[in-house]
Design an enzyme around this catalytic site. Sequence first.
Site, PDB file in Angstrom:
ATOM      1  N   LYS A  37       0.833  -1.210   0.000  1.00  0.00           N
ATOM      2  CA  LYS A  37       0.000   0.000   0.000  1.00  0.00           C
ATOM      3  C   LYS A  37       0.865   1.257   0.000  1.00  0.00           C
ATOM      4  CE  LYS A  37      -2.205  -1.223   3.766  1.00  0.00           C
ATOM      5  NZ  LYS A  37      -1.558  -2.545   3.942  1.00  0.00           N
ATOM      6  N   THR A  38       1.864   1.230   0.844  1.00  0.00           N
ATOM      7  CA  THR A  38       2.736   2.392   0.915  1.00  0.00           C
ATOM      8  C   THR A  38       3.517   2.548  -0.384  1.00  0.00           C
ATOM      9  OG1 THR A  38       2.924   1.972   3.276  1.00  0.00           O
ATOM     10  CG2 THR A  38       4.448   3.561   2.339  1.00  0.00           C
ATOM     11  N   ASP A 223      -2.030   7.840   4.082  1.00  0.00           N
ATOM     12  CA  ASP A 223      -1.589   6.500   4.482  1.00  0.00           C
ATOM     13  C   ASP A 223      -2.340   6.094   5.754  1.00  0.00           C
ATOM     14  OD1 ASP A 223      -0.102   4.213   4.325  1.00  0.00           O
ATOM     15  OD2 ASP A 223       1.761   5.083   5.078  1.00  0.00           O
ATOM     16  N   GLU A 224      -2.438   4.808   6.017  1.00  0.00           N
ATOM     17  CA  GLU A 224      -3.059   4.310   7.260  1.00  0.00           C
ATOM     18  C   GLU A 224      -4.418   4.948   7.517  1.00  0.00           C
ATOM     19  OE1 GLU A 224      -1.434   1.902   8.467  1.00  0.00           O
ATOM     20  OE2 GLU A 224       0.721   2.283   8.357  1.00  0.00           O
ATOM     21  N   GLN A 254      -5.474  -3.439  10.737  1.00  0.00           N
ATOM     22  CA  GLN A 254      -4.371  -2.736  11.391  1.00  0.00           C
ATOM     23  C   GLN A 254      -4.840  -1.473  12.109  1.00  0.00           C
ATOM     24  OE1 GLN A 254      -0.442  -2.804   9.375  1.00  0.00           O
ATOM     25  NE2 GLN A 254      -1.564  -3.606   7.629  1.00  0.00           N
ATOM     26  N   ARG A 614       5.234  -7.419  10.791  1.00  0.00           N
ATOM     27  CA  ARG A 614       6.404  -6.563  10.544  1.00  0.00           C
ATOM     28  C   ARG A 614       7.575  -7.412  10.072  1.00  0.00           C
ATOM     29  NH1 ARG A 614       4.146  -3.101   8.896  1.00  0.00           N
ATOM     30  NH2 ARG A 614       2.387  -4.471   9.230  1.00  0.00           N
TER      31      ARG A 614
HETATM   32  N1  ATP Z   1       5.093  -5.167  -6.687  1.00  0.00           N
HETATM   33  C1  ATP Z   1       6.088  -5.316  -5.814  1.00  0.00           C
HETATM   34  N2  ATP Z   1       7.264  -5.836  -6.175  1.00  0.00           N
HETATM   35  C2  ATP Z   1       8.261  -6.009  -5.303  1.00  0.00           C
HETATM   36  N3  ATP Z   1       8.180  -5.688  -4.008  1.00  0.00           N
HETATM   37  C3  ATP Z   1       7.042  -5.148  -3.556  1.00  0.00           C
HETATM   38  C4  ATP Z   1       5.938  -4.933  -4.430  1.00  0.00           C
HETATM   39  N4  ATP Z   1       4.932  -4.400  -3.706  1.00  0.00           N
HETATM   40  C5  ATP Z   1       5.402  -4.270  -2.452  1.00  0.00           C
HETATM   41  N5  ATP Z   1       6.658  -4.725  -2.346  1.00  0.00           N
HETATM   42  C6  ATP Z   1       7.482  -4.762  -1.112  1.00  0.00           C
HETATM   43  O1  ATP Z   1       6.718  -5.312  -0.060  1.00  0.00           O
HETATM   44  C7  ATP Z   1       7.027  -4.671   1.173  1.00  0.00           C
HETATM   45  C8  ATP Z   1       5.767  -4.132   1.827  1.00  0.00           C
HETATM   46  O2  ATP Z   1       5.275  -3.027   1.107  1.00  0.00           O
HETATM   47  P1  ATP Z   1       4.559  -1.812   1.798  1.00  0.00           P
HETATM   48  O3  ATP Z   1       5.312  -1.395   3.006  1.00  0.00           O
HETATM   49  O4  ATP Z   1       4.270  -0.816   0.771  1.00  0.00           O
HETATM   50  O5  ATP Z   1       3.235  -2.547   2.243  1.00  0.00           O
HETATM   51  P2  ATP Z   1       2.021  -2.011   3.077  1.00  0.00           P
HETATM   52  O6  ATP Z   1       0.811  -2.568   2.444  1.00  0.00           O
HETATM   53  O7  ATP Z   1       2.104  -0.569   3.258  1.00  0.00           O
HETATM   54  O8  ATP Z   1       2.269  -2.778   4.420  1.00  0.00           O
HETATM   55  P3  ATP Z   1       1.669  -2.539   5.863  1.00  0.00           P
HETATM   56  O9  ATP Z   1       0.239  -2.233   5.742  1.00  0.00           O
HETATM   57  O10 ATP Z   1       1.929  -3.851   6.544  1.00  0.00           O
HETATM   58  O11 ATP Z   1       2.489  -1.441   6.453  1.00  0.00           O
HETATM   59  C9  ATP Z   1       8.024  -3.599   0.862  1.00  0.00           C
HETATM   60  O12 ATP Z   1       9.312  -4.065   1.136  1.00  0.00           O
HETATM   61  C10 ATP Z   1       7.840  -3.363  -0.621  1.00  0.00           C
HETATM   62  O13 ATP Z   1       9.014  -2.901  -1.223  1.00  0.00           O
END
Ligand code: ATP
Length: 681
Positions: A37-38, A223-224, A254, A614
């Site tokens: 997401k981030t 975000d969040e 979350q 995490r």
């Molecule tokens: N399409 C992709 N290809 C490679 N790596 C990815 C891809 N999408 C996400 N990632 C990797 O997955 C990990 C998690 O991504 P991110 O932090 O954006 O997730 P998130 O959904 O925000 O997580 P959370 O809600 O748990 O904080 C990061 O290390 C990111 O670089």
Amino acid sequence: MSDISKDLLKQLNPEQAKAVAIIDGPVLVFAGAGTGKTRVITFRIANMILHGIKPQNIAGMTFTNKAAQEMRERLDKLVERGDSRKVFLGTFHSFCCRVLRKDIKALGFGTNFTIADDSDQAGVMKQAIVEAGFDKTEIGPEVCISFISRAKGKMMTPQDVSRAAESEIEIKVGQVYERYMQILYNQNMLDFDDLLLLTVRLWQDHPDILERYNEQYTHLLVDEYQDTNFLQFQLIKLLAGKNRNICAVGDDDQSIYGWRGADMKNILDFASHFPKSKEIKLEQNYRCTNNILKAANCVISRNAERCAKELWSKCGQGEKIKIIRAESDEEEARYVAEAIFDTIAGDPGTQYSDFAVLYRSNHQSRLFENSLRDAQIPYRLVGSKSFYERREIRDAIAYLKLAVNPKDDQSFLRILSVPPRGIGDKAIDSLKKLQHITFTPYAELIGHDEFLKDLTGKAGSGARNMYATLKKWREQFSEPGNLSDKTMAYLKDLNFIEGILKLYKDREEAERRRDNIYELVNAIASYERGASSPPMLLEFLETYALYDDSDKVDEDEEKKKNSVTLMTVHAAKGLEFSYVFIPGMEHNIFPHERAMQEGTCEEERRLFYVALTRARKNVHLVHTRSRMRYGKTTIQRPSEFIHDIPEDISESLQSAAAFKPLDEEELKDAWAALYSIGEKK
DNA sequence: GCCGCAGGATTTTTT
DNA sequence: ATCCTGCGGC
Ligand SMILES: Nc1ncnc2c1ncn2[C@@H]1O[C@H](COP(=O)(O)OP(=O)(O)OP(=O)(O)O)[C@@H](O)[C@H]1O
């Protein structure tokens, strides 16, 4: 579509790419942990810039500074540094602070307002309780602080609270709230919630001002989103304006800030709040091994109130979840240090920064600080203001605040007798009386004859001296720049540093505290070095209020980068680590006993879900058999959360330092044997 | 008014 | 265990 844009989209899966490619209109990315997401937010910003949106027209909102910082780092890799810097990336609070510094005049406040930190807030609240005619046994400041904060989160005025009051205590809180606001206003102070509240009010009451911001920030990302409260939602809605170019990302599983008024409805009702919005779901987790993912899923699926999600990962099966029983809390800390040491020894590819210790509450950090220090493992304590909470630092900061805002009576009272000036309770009483009549701040009153005429020689000269010194330095600080030098000279001029050496009889302690002051001066110096132009003291104090000490610009950045991270689970949201240790996995600690009393077990479970997810590779859950609580040894039992993790993906390890623990039966026998020895004698 | 000591509360989580 | 508060002697 340009080639670069295609390149960007290539690093995303089709669903992510879809979210990134949409530039206009409302979009919600609703997805589980580690699904990117981030990443969508940062890529989306990059894509917007590629498509000609001016970076200064983009605002990305986060809840913590760490998250903002992390996002900025990721964005730096995607776009020109110059462009990245122009994008607003920060917390709601820092965003609002910017807005208010510019436009708060329209609401009748001075632009030089200062932000009340925790101790200011507590001080003002205590005063408000007294002035509202209550005793502190009747109604505690903590209760008022949290109640009033929630009221502000619902945009309720003191009158609203009084009107809606359903109990004796709520009526009282309404009155305290009224006084509280008045006192803050008189001192030209805003608390954290006011930053948001007044921004929303400003925009509601002054459409022309709102329009200006709508023009400046045409594209908004949040975000969040599951952690927003009503007030933040209003802010977002206003800022999104008519064009509604808003992208929110979040995960109901979350949601861990319900206790401060966050409302999951905001994310669940996004589609009705922003009609014709697009919703995107992501299901591939890129972070965790399947074992971790499965454990997390088993934990979270026990919650009734949630939207079920299917998560999968290509990261392989991975290691089993390690469950460790330690004898005592000290052994727990030792175990973690040893495990980190052994892992690094066994795999030269790992470094300290791959490890995090995530605990439920801040006080748990202490034991790990000790054990890591003993094991000579570098660590970094994140998310606490421990440095700024030391007494001498708060005193020094109080002097600085007073130099910026002479109306700050809280700070004045704090440092009035640091060092001792011969001004005691009697004189303070007379100050209070005078203030009732003249409505003049204390720092001003001590220079007036009405006050000085009743003082003894020593107190009189103390007051006159203090008044003159404050006045002199207020002028000095009205010019920007040279902050660290001026701070040093100011504190010396006040005999503050000398006072510290006198105050603490223990030589070592005195010198340690003096060194802390030097460290503060250094922090100010490094803040200045990082500023683009000579900053005002006000700006440093704002940073101090809005950021924590991990945000301090660091001298030895490299060393910091290669350290084990210690922080609360709350602070870890949005971050990731290869190895995660979760200590204190015990009933009454995690889940926390207070949460169970308050019936917020589902939120505790979500918190544990956040903690588990995490980890990239490996999770250690540690629980102890006994633990020191309030200076007493208590017997602990493992957290119910541990039982939610299936046995085929977990393994129990014995802490290496442990000798075979006695079970309850054996323990009883041992005691009996001891007693009988005593009796025979 | 200052300083030292005894007794009490204290531990969710953050901007 | 540690930090803060309130009381009493100087
Ligand atoms: N399409 C992709 N290809 C490679 N790596 C990815 C891809 N999408 C996400 N990632 C990797 O997955 C990990 C998690 O991504 P991110 O932090 O954006 O997730 P998130 O959904 O925000 O997580 P959370 O809600 O748990 O904080 C990061 O290390 C990111 O670089």
